[in-house]
Write an enzyme that holds these catalytic residues in place. Structure first.
Site, PDB file in Angstrom:
ATOM      1  N   GLU A  51      49.707  24.796  78.184  1.00  0.00           N
ATOM      2  CA  GLU A  51      51.027  24.430  77.960  1.00  0.00           C
ATOM      3  C   GLU A  51      51.373  24.231  76.895  1.00  0.00           C
ATOM      4  O   GLU A  51      52.731  24.414  76.383  1.00  0.00           O
ATOM      5  CB  GLU A  51      51.283  22.967  78.926  1.00  0.00           C
ATOM      6  CG  GLU A  51      52.826  22.687  79.227  1.00  0.00           C
ATOM      7  CD  GLU A  51      53.820  23.483  79.991  1.00  0.00           C
ATOM      8  OE1 GLU A  51      54.617  24.016  79.373  1.00  0.00           O
ATOM      9  OE2 GLU A  51      53.328  24.045  81.177  1.00  0.00           O
TER      10      GLU A  51
ATOM     11  N   ARG B 220      32.956  15.869  87.937  1.00  0.00           N
ATOM     12  CA  ARG B 220      34.018  15.346  87.409  1.00  0.00           C
ATOM     13  C   ARG B 220      34.631  15.840  85.867  1.00  0.00           C
ATOM     14  O   ARG B 220      35.671  16.074  86.024  1.00  0.00           O
ATOM     15  CB  ARG B 220      33.805  13.920  87.090  1.00  0.00           C
ATOM     16  CG  ARG B 220      33.666  12.897  88.349  1.00  0.00           C
ATOM     17  CD  ARG B 220      33.097  11.475  88.054  1.00  0.00           C
ATOM     18  NE  ARG B 220      33.248  10.668  89.324  1.00  0.00           N
ATOM     19  CZ  ARG B 220      32.403   9.816  89.478  1.00  0.00           C
ATOM     20  NH1 ARG B 220      31.767   9.394  88.583  1.00  0.00           N
ATOM     21  NH2 ARG B 220      32.399   9.179  90.799  1.00  0.00           N
TER      22      ARG B 220
END
Length: 122
Positions: free
Chosen positions: A69, A55
């Site tokens: 980004e 996870r």
């Protein structure tokens, strides 16, 4: 100008970081899309019986895309601030930022395919 230190510096840095996140959500469509992707991915990862380490890897890989980004967006802002005329170095800077986002996405896709295939095909 006197610089802040200690807890005050940390509080100011946190304020500027949150301001940056709000600005990215407001002005950067790609960042908003990646934020939605993170929410959907979180739901998917929690519904499937992955280990805690899997996870962390799956969600962390999307976090890396979002960080990349933000760096790419910062590069674009600085280049655009300098001037609107075309320049080879400005184009290369933007292309390098875009390539970094692309590579982080590619890494994320490979990781997700690998972990899902290990989970469901074994």
């Amino acid at each position: 100008m006197k610089k802040s230190t200690g807890l005050l510096r940390i509080l100011k840095a946190t304020k500027y970081s949150l301001k940056g996140l709000r600005s990215a959500i407001k002005h950067e469509a790609a960042f908003r899309q990646e934020l939605i992707l993170l929410v959907v991915a979180y739901i998917v990862v929690m519904l499937i019986d992955f280990s805690i380490y899997e996870r962390i890897l799956l969600l962390g890989s999307i976090g890396v895309v979002m960080i990349t980004e933000l760096i790419n967006s910062a590069i674009e802002c600085v280049v655009d601030r300098i001037g609107s005329e075309r320049h080879d170095l400005s184009g290369r800077a933007k292309d390098y930022g875009s390539a970094a986002v692309f590579l982080s996405l590619l890494l994320t896709i490979i990781l997700w395919i690998y972990l899902f295939s290990c989970h469901f095909l074994s």
